[in-house]
Design a protein around this motif. Structure first.
Motif, PDB file in Angstrom:
ATOM      1  N   TRP A 155       0.973  -1.256   0.069  1.00 29.63           N
ATOM      2  CA  TRP A 155      -0.095  -0.069  -0.121  1.00 29.63           C
ATOM      3  C   TRP A 155       0.949   1.158  -0.073  1.00 29.63           C
ATOM      4  O   TRP A 155       2.127   1.124   0.333  1.00 29.63           O
ATOM      5  CB  TRP A 155      -0.979   0.057   1.279  1.00 29.63           C
ATOM      6  CG  TRP A 155      -0.250  -0.089   2.669  1.00 29.63           C
ATOM      7  CD1 TRP A 155       0.268   0.925   3.265  1.00 29.63           C
ATOM      8  CD2 TRP A 155       0.000  -1.260   3.206  1.00 29.63           C
ATOM      9  NE1 TRP A 155       0.866   0.525   4.278  1.00 29.63           N
ATOM     10  CE2 TRP A 155       0.776  -0.788   4.523  1.00 29.63           C
ATOM     11  CE3 TRP A 155       0.022  -2.638   2.930  1.00 29.63           C
ATOM     12  CZ2 TRP A 155       1.573  -1.762   5.427  1.00 29.63           C
ATOM     13  CZ3 TRP A 155       0.508  -3.565   3.599  1.00 29.63           C
ATOM     14  CH2 TRP A 155       1.224  -2.921   5.001  1.00 29.63           C
ATOM     15  N   ARG A 159      -4.319   5.245  -0.719  1.00 30.54           N
ATOM     16  CA  ARG A 159      -4.813   4.188  -1.646  1.00 30.54           C
ATOM     17  C   ARG A 159      -5.168   2.931  -0.844  1.00 30.54           C
ATOM     18  O   ARG A 159      -3.935   2.726  -0.213  1.00 30.54           O
ATOM     19  CB  ARG A 159      -4.158   4.001  -2.891  1.00 30.54           C
ATOM     20  CG  ARG A 159      -4.377   4.853  -4.045  1.00 30.54           C
ATOM     21  CD  ARG A 159      -5.860   5.224  -4.430  1.00 30.54           C
ATOM     22  NE  ARG A 159      -6.684   3.994  -4.433  1.00 30.54           N
ATOM     23  CZ  ARG A 159      -6.851   3.466  -5.473  1.00 30.54           C
ATOM     24  NH1 ARG A 159      -6.442   3.399  -6.635  1.00 30.54           N
ATOM     25  NH2 ARG A 159      -7.798   2.271  -5.541  1.00 30.54           N
ATOM     26  N   CYS A 160      -6.198   2.157  -0.968  1.00 33.20           N
ATOM     27  CA  CYS A 160      -6.194   0.807  -0.327  1.00 33.20           C
ATOM     28  C   CYS A 160      -5.275  -0.151  -1.137  1.00 33.20           C
ATOM     29  O   CYS A 160      -4.812   0.288  -2.389  1.00 33.20           O
ATOM     30  CB  CYS A 160      -7.549   0.490  -0.226  1.00 33.20           C
ATOM     31  SG  CYS A 160      -8.400   0.110  -1.871  1.00 33.20           S
ATOM     32  N   HIS A 162      -4.420  -2.566  -4.080  1.00 38.18           N
ATOM     33  CA  HIS A 162      -5.352  -3.009  -5.408  1.00 38.18           C
ATOM     34  C   HIS A 162      -4.182  -3.221  -6.197  1.00 38.18           C
ATOM     35  O   HIS A 162      -3.267  -3.089  -6.278  1.00 38.18           O
ATOM     36  CB  HIS A 162      -5.961  -1.582  -5.674  1.00 38.18           C
ATOM     37  CG  HIS A 162      -5.258  -0.435  -6.099  1.00 38.18           C
ATOM     38  ND1 HIS A 162      -4.635   0.406  -5.070  1.00 38.18           N
ATOM     39  CD2 HIS A 162      -4.730   0.034  -7.148  1.00 38.18           C
ATOM     40  CE1 HIS A 162      -3.757   1.281  -5.475  1.00 38.18           C
ATOM     41  NE2 HIS A 162      -3.833   1.017  -6.883  1.00 38.18           N
ATOM     42  N   GLU A 194     -10.695  -6.578   3.480  1.00 34.75           N
ATOM     43  CA  GLU A 194      -9.605  -5.804   4.334  1.00 34.75           C
ATOM     44  C   GLU A 194      -9.072  -6.799   5.536  1.00 34.75           C
ATOM     45  O   GLU A 194      -8.068  -6.636   5.925  1.00 34.75           O
ATOM     46  CB  GLU A 194     -10.636  -4.872   4.933  1.00 34.75           C
ATOM     47  CG  GLU A 194      -9.565  -3.908   5.950  1.00 34.75           C
ATOM     48  CD  GLU A 194      -8.553  -2.904   4.770  1.00 34.75           C
ATOM     49  OE1 GLU A 194      -7.749  -2.850   5.244  1.00 34.75           O
ATOM     50  OE2 GLU A 194      -9.039  -2.619   3.687  1.00 34.75           O
ATOM     51  N   THR A 197      -5.917  -8.389   4.063  1.00 39.45           N
ATOM     52  CA  THR A 197      -4.887  -7.289   4.048  1.00 39.45           C
ATOM     53  C   THR A 197      -4.201  -7.353   5.433  1.00 39.45           C
ATOM     54  O   THR A 197      -3.070  -6.989   5.697  1.00 39.45           O
ATOM     55  CB  THR A 197      -5.269  -5.949   3.313  1.00 39.45           C
ATOM     56  OG1 THR A 197      -5.686  -6.238   2.112  1.00 39.45           O
ATOM     57  CG2 THR A 197      -4.247  -4.776   3.481  1.00 39.45           C
ATOM     58  N   ARG A 213      -1.921   2.682   6.592  1.00 39.14           N
ATOM     59  CA  ARG A 213      -2.676   1.993   5.249  1.00 39.14           C
ATOM     60  C   ARG A 213      -4.258   2.691   5.204  1.00 39.14           C
ATOM     61  O   ARG A 213      -4.767   2.796   6.311  1.00 39.14           O
ATOM     62  CB  ARG A 213      -2.617   0.687   6.026  1.00 39.14           C
ATOM     63  CG  ARG A 213      -3.182  -0.230   4.720  1.00 39.14           C
ATOM     64  CD  ARG A 213      -3.077  -1.773   4.987  1.00 39.14           C
ATOM     65  NE  ARG A 213      -3.441  -2.203   6.218  1.00 39.14           N
ATOM     66  CZ  ARG A 213      -4.548  -2.814   6.575  1.00 39.14           C
ATOM     67  NH1 ARG A 213      -5.528  -2.680   5.462  1.00 39.14           N
ATOM     68  NH2 ARG A 213      -5.065  -2.997   7.807  1.00 39.14           N
ATOM     69  N   THR A 214      -4.548   3.095   4.187  1.00 40.97           N
ATOM     70  CA  THR A 214      -5.710   3.343   3.766  1.00 40.97           C
ATOM     71  C   THR A 214      -6.690   2.118   3.480  1.00 40.97           C
ATOM     72  O   THR A 214      -6.249   1.301   2.747  1.00 40.97           O
ATOM     73  CB  THR A 214      -5.734   4.050   2.556  1.00 40.97           C
ATOM     74  OG1 THR A 214      -5.127   5.392   2.567  1.00 40.97           O
ATOM     75  CG2 THR A 214      -7.272   4.575   2.316  1.00 40.97           C
ATOM     76  N   THR A 215      -7.929   1.843   4.188  1.00 41.25           N
ATOM     77  CA  THR A 215      -8.473   0.886   4.090  1.00 41.25           C
ATOM     78  C   THR A 215      -9.591   0.858   2.889  1.00 41.25           C
ATOM     79  O   THR A 215      -9.739   1.980   2.370  1.00 41.25           O
ATOM     80  CB  THR A 215      -9.505   0.754   5.634  1.00 41.25           C
ATOM     81  OG1 THR A 215     -10.419   1.837   5.499  1.00 41.25           O
ATOM     82  CG2 THR A 215      -8.375   0.540   6.826  1.00 41.25           C
ATOM     83  N   LEU A 216     -10.357  -0.262   2.792  1.00 40.70           N
ATOM     84  CA  LEU A 216     -11.330  -0.094   1.812  1.00 40.70           C
ATOM     85  C   LEU A 216     -12.280   0.862   1.922  1.00 40.70           C
ATOM     86  O   LEU A 216     -12.720   1.914   1.172  1.00 40.70           O
ATOM     87  CB  LEU A 216     -11.960  -1.427   1.264  1.00 40.70           C
ATOM     88  CG  LEU A 216     -10.996  -2.624   1.067  1.00 40.70           C
ATOM     89  CD1 LEU A 216     -11.781  -3.912   1.117  1.00 40.70           C
ATOM     90  CD2 LEU A 216     -10.740  -2.385  -0.257  1.00 40.70           C
ATOM     91  N   ASP A 219     -11.036   4.362   1.084  1.00 37.78           N
ATOM     92  CA  ASP A 219     -10.487   4.599  -0.338  1.00 37.78           C
ATOM     93  C   ASP A 219     -11.589   5.128  -1.185  1.00 37.78           C
ATOM     94  O   ASP A 219     -12.706   4.244  -1.371  1.00 37.78           O
ATOM     95  CB  ASP A 219     -10.051   3.323  -0.785  1.00 37.78           C
ATOM     96  CG  ASP A 219      -9.394   3.704  -2.082  1.00 37.78           C
ATOM     97  OD1 ASP A 219      -8.029   3.639  -2.089  1.00 37.78           O
ATOM     98  OD2 ASP A 219      -9.930   3.665  -3.268  1.00 37.78           O
ATOM     99  N   TYR A 222     -12.268   3.060  -4.663  1.00 38.21           N
ATOM    100  CA  TYR A 222     -13.102   1.904  -4.118  1.00 38.21           C
ATOM    101  C   TYR A 222     -14.585   2.044  -3.693  1.00 38.21           C
ATOM    102  O   TYR A 222     -15.599   1.567  -4.302  1.00 38.21           O
ATOM    103  CB  TYR A 222     -12.632   1.295  -3.210  1.00 38.21           C
ATOM    104  CG  TYR A 222     -13.233  -0.336  -2.286  1.00 38.21           C
ATOM    105  CD1 TYR A 222     -13.366  -1.387  -3.297  1.00 38.21           C
ATOM    106  CD2 TYR A 222     -14.100  -0.195  -1.387  1.00 38.21           C
ATOM    107  CE1 TYR A 222     -13.925  -2.540  -2.982  1.00 38.21           C
ATOM    108  CE2 TYR A 222     -14.701  -1.261  -1.020  1.00 38.21           C
ATOM    109  CZ  TYR A 222     -14.657  -2.211  -1.644  1.00 38.21           C
ATOM    110  OH  TYR A 222     -15.698  -3.425  -1.325  1.00 38.21           O
TER     111      TYR A 222
END
Length: 253
Positions: A155, A159-160, A162, A194, A197, A213-216, A219, A222
């Motif tokens: 990551w 951004r999550c 991806h 998630e 991850t 970390r950016t989560t879903l 984001d 997403y």
């Protein structure tokens, strides 16, 4: 490093299945169940069957880190450290749900520390950059399936986790192992539940990534259609590696 700027949306595609149909076919749903000890060492990647129902969905942004001329190859890793991720992506025609033969499925994503080849340094990690790691693609077979080996993505800021994907048809394979030309039919992104991850983030080298970390849920890309567009079915564990699958219906008209 962030690619959540204004999306460059150019086409529309479809994703197979919806509701219970999608769940039954493992299209757009995630299996976060950990395997049994016997399953742990087994490659469980399998093509996702074409469905009788196709649901239209938006594409997602290409982002700023795309490079033309990716290599045609089934293994993208180039020795990059990380947890193995084996993908089976099924491409079908949205109007008939028939599998597309010889469609080029192209992927690119960041390494465990959030770096893209060709752009190394923007996430605080420095190393020689040869411009091709974790980039490439393969042609689908008569069953419409492209099978690709890579590592679980890391990551970076904003951004999550991806994976970027494009689908091309009528490409020309070149003598240097890359492809040129053809017709680009789909641009999207693939996502992972998630909980998976979170488990990956505890394991080296991911655990050395100091970027928040950016989560879903956090984001913006997403949340703007990603759930329907590319949430993969993923099984496995950090010790044995993961397998992922998704079916993409492509509008050829």
């Amino acid at each position: 490093m962030t690619d959540n700027s204004e999306p460059r949306i150019r086409r529309r595609t479809v994703l197979l299945g919806s509701g219970a149909t999608a769940a039954a076919l493992a299209v757009g749903a995630v299996g976060s169940r950990q395997p049994t000890a016997a399953e742990d060492e087994t490659d469980r990647t399998a093509p996702v069957a074409a469905a009788a129902v196709c649901t239209l969905t938006k594409e997602l942004t290409e982002g700023p880190y795309y490079l033309d001329g990716a290599l045609v190859r089934a293994d993208l890793t180039e020795g990059k450290p990380g947890i193995a991720l084996k993908l089976a992506l099924t491409v079908v025609d949205n109007s008939t749900c028939a599998p597309l033969n010889r469609a080029l499925v192209e992927l690119w994503h960041s390494d465990a520390l959030g770096e893209y080849s060709g752009f190394v340094g923007a996430n605080g990690h420095q190393e020689p950059d040869n411009g091709t790691f974790l980039r490439g693609g393969v042609l689908t077979g008569t069953d419409g399936v492209a099978t690709i080996t890579t590592i679980y993505p890391g990551w970076y800021r904003g951004r999550c986790v991806h994976i970027h994907v494009k689908v091309h048809t009528n490409v020309t394979l070149t003598s240097d192992g890359s492809f040129r030309g053809g017709r680009e039919l789909h641009t999207g992104q693939l996502f992972v539940d998630e909980a998976i991850t979170t488990a990956v983030a505890r394991v080296s080298p991911y655990s050395t990534n100091t970027v928040a970390r950016t989560t879903l849920a956090q984001d913006g890309i997403y949340g703007n259609g990603g759930t329907a567009a590319g949430l993969m079915t993923v099984t496995g564990s950090p010790s044995a590696g993961y397998t992922g699958s998704l079916a993409l219906g492509i509008a050829q008209g």
